[in-house]
Write an enzyme that holds these catalytic residues in place. Structure first.
Site, PDB file in Angstrom:
ATOM      1  N   TYR A 120      -2.181  -0.346  10.334  1.00 53.15           N
ATOM      2  CA  TYR A 120      -2.192  -0.688   8.900  1.00 53.15           C
ATOM      3  C   TYR A 120      -0.904  -0.209   8.238  1.00 53.15           C
ATOM      4  O   TYR A 120      -0.271  -0.936   7.465  1.00 53.15           O
ATOM      5  CB  TYR A 120      -3.426  -0.032   8.261  1.00 53.15           C
ATOM      6  CG  TYR A 120      -3.655  -0.383   6.810  1.00 53.15           C
ATOM      7  CD1 TYR A 120      -4.024  -1.673   6.427  1.00 53.15           C
ATOM      8  CD2 TYR A 120      -3.537   0.586   5.817  1.00 53.15           C
ATOM      9  CE1 TYR A 120      -4.252  -1.984   5.093  1.00 53.15           C
ATOM     10  CE2 TYR A 120      -3.766   0.284   4.480  1.00 53.15           C
ATOM     11  CZ  TYR A 120      -4.119  -1.004   4.115  1.00 53.15           C
ATOM     12  OH  TYR A 120      -4.351  -1.309   2.792  1.00 53.15           O
ATOM     13  N   SER A 150       0.849  -1.187   0.000  1.00 49.01           N
ATOM     14  CA  SER A 150       0.000   0.000   0.000  1.00 49.01           C
ATOM     15  C   SER A 150       0.886   1.239   0.000  1.00 49.01           C
ATOM     16  O   SER A 150       2.086   1.152   0.297  1.00 49.01           O
ATOM     17  CB  SER A 150      -0.868  -0.023   1.260  1.00 49.01           C
ATOM     18  OG  SER A 150      -1.285   1.275   1.603  1.00 49.01           O
TER      19      SER A 150
HETATM   20  P1  NAD Z   1     -11.683  -6.022   0.490  1.00 47.94           P
HETATM   21  O1  NAD Z   1     -12.144  -5.768   1.874  1.00 47.94           O
HETATM   22  O2  NAD Z   1     -12.629  -5.859  -0.637  1.00 47.94           O
HETATM   23  O3  NAD Z   1     -11.001  -7.478   0.386  1.00 47.94           O
HETATM   24  C1  NAD Z   1     -10.317  -8.113   1.433  1.00 47.94           C
HETATM   25  C2  NAD Z   1     -10.781  -9.563   1.477  1.00 47.94           C
HETATM   26  O4  NAD Z   1     -10.024 -10.256   2.497  1.00 47.94           O
HETATM   27  C3  NAD Z   1     -12.251  -9.729   1.832  1.00 47.94           C
HETATM   28  O5  NAD Z   1     -12.899 -10.538   0.863  1.00 47.94           O
HETATM   29  C4  NAD Z   1     -12.232 -10.407   3.200  1.00 47.94           C
HETATM   30  O6  NAD Z   1     -13.328 -11.286   3.425  1.00 47.94           O
HETATM   31  C5  NAD Z   1     -10.911 -11.153   3.160  1.00 47.94           C
HETATM   32  N1  NAD Z   1     -10.381 -11.462   4.490  1.00 47.94           N
HETATM   33  C6  NAD Z   1     -10.417 -10.682   5.595  1.00 47.94           C
HETATM   34  N2  NAD Z   1      -9.847 -11.322   6.635  1.00 47.94           N
HETATM   35  C7  NAD Z   1      -9.438 -12.518   6.173  1.00 47.94           C
HETATM   36  C8  NAD Z   1      -8.779 -13.620   6.771  1.00 47.94           C
HETATM   37  N3  NAD Z   1      -8.421 -13.610   8.073  1.00 47.94           N
HETATM   38  N4  NAD Z   1      -8.533 -14.720   6.011  1.00 47.94           N
HETATM   39  C9  NAD Z   1      -8.897 -14.754   4.704  1.00 47.94           C
HETATM   40  N5  NAD Z   1      -9.519 -13.728   4.085  1.00 47.94           N
HETATM   41  C10 NAD Z   1      -9.784 -12.625   4.807  1.00 47.94           C
HETATM   42  O7  NAD Z   1     -10.428  -5.032   0.303  1.00 47.94           O
HETATM   43  P2  NAD Z   1      -9.511  -4.765  -0.956  1.00 47.94           P
HETATM   44  O8  NAD Z   1      -9.450  -3.295  -1.115  1.00 47.94           O
HETATM   45  O9  NAD Z   1      -9.892  -5.609  -2.111  1.00 47.94           O
HETATM   46  O10 NAD Z   1      -8.101  -5.208  -0.350  1.00 47.94           O
HETATM   47  C11 NAD Z   1      -7.289  -6.228  -0.873  1.00 47.94           C
HETATM   48  C12 NAD Z   1      -5.847  -5.929  -0.476  1.00 47.94           C
HETATM   49  O11 NAD Z   1      -5.416  -4.710  -1.092  1.00 47.94           O
HETATM   50  C13 NAD Z   1      -5.632  -5.724   1.028  1.00 47.94           C
HETATM   51  O12 NAD Z   1      -4.377  -6.247   1.411  1.00 47.94           O
HETATM   52  C14 NAD Z   1      -5.583  -4.224   1.163  1.00 47.94           C
HETATM   53  O13 NAD Z   1      -4.877  -3.815   2.304  1.00 47.94           O
HETATM   54  C15 NAD Z   1      -4.865  -3.846  -0.119  1.00 47.94           C
HETATM   55  N6  NAD Z   1      -4.985  -2.457  -0.542  1.00 47.94           N
HETATM   56  C16 NAD Z   1      -6.188  -1.883  -0.812  1.00 47.94           C
HETATM   57  C17 NAD Z   1      -6.218  -0.556  -1.216  1.00 47.94           C
HETATM   58  C18 NAD Z   1      -7.505   0.160  -1.538  1.00 47.94           C
HETATM   59  O14 NAD Z   1      -7.464   1.360  -1.819  1.00 47.94           O
HETATM   60  N7  NAD Z   1      -8.633  -0.527  -1.523  1.00 47.94           N
HETATM   61  C19 NAD Z   1      -5.056   0.183  -1.331  1.00 47.94           C
HETATM   62  C20 NAD Z   1      -3.855  -0.439  -1.037  1.00 47.94           C
HETATM   63  C21 NAD Z   1      -3.841  -1.749  -0.657  1.00 47.94           C
END
Ligand code: NAD
Length: 283
Positions: A179, A166
Site C-alpha cells: 500500500y 495517502s
Molecule cells: P472504502 O473501502 O470505503 O472504499 C473503497 C471503494 O473502492 C469500495 O467501495 C470498493 O468496493 C471499491 N473498489 C475496490 N476494488 C475496486 C475495483 N477493483 N474497482 C472498482 N472499485 C473498487 O475505503 P475509503 O477509505 O473510502 O478509500 C477511498 C480511497 O481513499 C482509497 O484510495 C484509499 O486508499 C484512500 N485513503 C483512505 C484513507 C483512510 O484513512 N480511510 C486514508 C488515505 C487514503
C-alpha cells in the site's frame, strides 16, 4: 474579476471510481451539492446504484451508478460509453478506488532479536499474490482510468483528474509495504501526468487524506471485539496534532478546490488533509 466561487462546477460530469466507499460517498455528496452530475463506479454494483439513487433524490442532479473494475480496461471502456450516453462527456475523474488488505500486511512491525523465530510474520512471510493485488488496485487502478477517461479530456482540451493518495506516500507506515509503495507511486504519477498533460488544458492533482476510520483500515485501528483503539490506532492519534481521526466530510473542501476552475493554475500537487500529521516530527 474576482473568482471566489465553485459555480463553474454546475452541470459538469464527474466519474468517481470506488465511489461507493466511505470517502467516495463524501466526495460525491460535496460535488452533487455543487451541481455536478456524478457517475459512481464501483466493483460493488448494488452499492454504486443505491448511492446514485440516493444522490438523485437529495440533490436533483442526474447521477448514475455502474459496476466497474478499475483493473479491467474493457470494463472501464464500457462504463465510459454508458456515462457519455447518459450524462455526457466526462469533465472530472476522481480515482478513489483503493485500499489495503490483511493479505498484504505483516503481523510484526519490524524484525528484531525477539522475533527472529517468527520471520513468517514479517516481510518474509508476505504472499506475492496479496502484495500484487494491493499494489495494483492502488496504482494500476489509478493509471488505467486516467488513460480511459483522460483521452477524451485531452481531445476536448479540458478536464481535471484527482487522485487519492495517502500519508504513506510521504513516509512509509509499518506493516503495509504494498500500500505504501503504491501510494508513493500515485504521487509520482500525479506529477508525471500533470507535466505530460500541462499544455492540453487537463490538470492532474491529488489529495492525501490523513487517517479516517473506514472499512479498509478498521481491522488495523480498532479491536474487532471491543471496538477500542488498537495500539496502532492510539499511535496515530498521538501522531496527529489535532488529536483525532478525520471525518470524510473534512476532505470535501480540498476536493472542490482542486476540481474547480478556481485552481486553474494548479497542477501536479498533492494536498494533505491530515490534521497536521505530515507536519509533525513526533516531538
Ligand atoms: P472504502 O473501502 O470505503 O472504499 C473503497 C471503494 O473502492 C469500495 O467501495 C470498493 O468496493 C471499491 N473498489 C475496490 N476494488 C475496486 C475495483 N477493483 N474497482 C472498482 N472499485 C473498487 O475505503 P475509503 O477509505 O473510502 O478509500 C477511498 C480511497 O481513499 C482509497 O484510495 C484509499 O486508499 C484512500 N485513503 C483512505 C484513507 C483512510 O484513512 N480511510 C486514508 C488515505 C487514503
Amino acid at each position: 474579476m474576482a473568482n471566489n466561487s465553485f459555480s463553474d462546477l454546475q452541470g459538469k460530469v464527474c466519474v468517481i471510481t470506488g465511489g461507493g466507499g466511505v470517502i467516495g460517498t463524501a466526495i460525491a455528496e460535496a460535488l452533487s451539492s455543487a451541481g455536478v452530475k456524478i457517475a459512481i463506479l464501483d466493483i460493488r454494483e448494488e452499492v454504486a446504484v443505491a448511492l446514485a439513487e440516493n444522490l438523485n433524490k437529495r440533490f436533483n442532479n442526474t447521477c448514475a451508478g455502474l459496476a466497474c473494475n478499475v483493473l479491467d480496461k474493457d470494463s472501464l471502456i464500457a462504463a465510459a460509453a454508458k456515462i457519455e450516453a447518459v450524462l455526457g462527456p466526462v469533465d472530472i475523474l476522481i480515482n478513489g478506488a483503493g485500499g489495503n488488505s490483511p493479505d498484504a500486511t505483516t503481523k510484526q512491525e519490524e524484525v528484531n532479536a525477539s522475533n527472529m523465530d517468527k520471520l513468517d510474520e514479517t516481510f518474509f512471510g508476505l504472499k506475492m499474490d496479496g502484495f500484487q493485488k494491493v499494489f495494483n488496485l492502488n496504482f494500476i487502478g489509478t493509471v488505467l482510468p486516467s488513460m480511459v477517461f483522460g483521452e477524451n479530456m485531452v481531445k476536448r482540451g479540458k478536464g481535471t483528474i484527482l487522485n487519492i493518495s495517502s500519508m504513506n506516500a510521504y513516509k512509509a507506515l509499518t506493516k503495509i509495504p504494498a500500500y505504501s509503495a503504491a501510494k508513493a507511486s500515485v504521487n509520482n504519477f500525479t506529477e508525471w501526468l500533470a507535466v505530460h498533460f500541462a499544455k492540453t488544458g487537463v490538470r492532474v492533482n491529488a489529495i492525501a487524506p490523513g487517517f479516517f476510520l473506514t472499512n479498509q483500515n478498521r481491522f488495523l485501528l480498532t479491536d474487532e471485539k471491543t471496538g477500542n483503539l488498537t495500539a496502532r490506532g492510539n499511535k496515530i492519534i498521538a501522531s496527529t496534532p489535532m488529536g483525532k481521526f478525520g471525518e470524510p466530510e473534512d476532505l470535501q473542501g480540498a476536493v472542490l478546490f482542486l476540481v474547480s476552475d478556481i485552481s486553474k493554475f494548479v497542477t501536479g500537487i498533492c494536498i494533505p488533509v491530515d490534521g497536521g500529521y505530515s507536519a509533525y516530527g513526533g516531538v
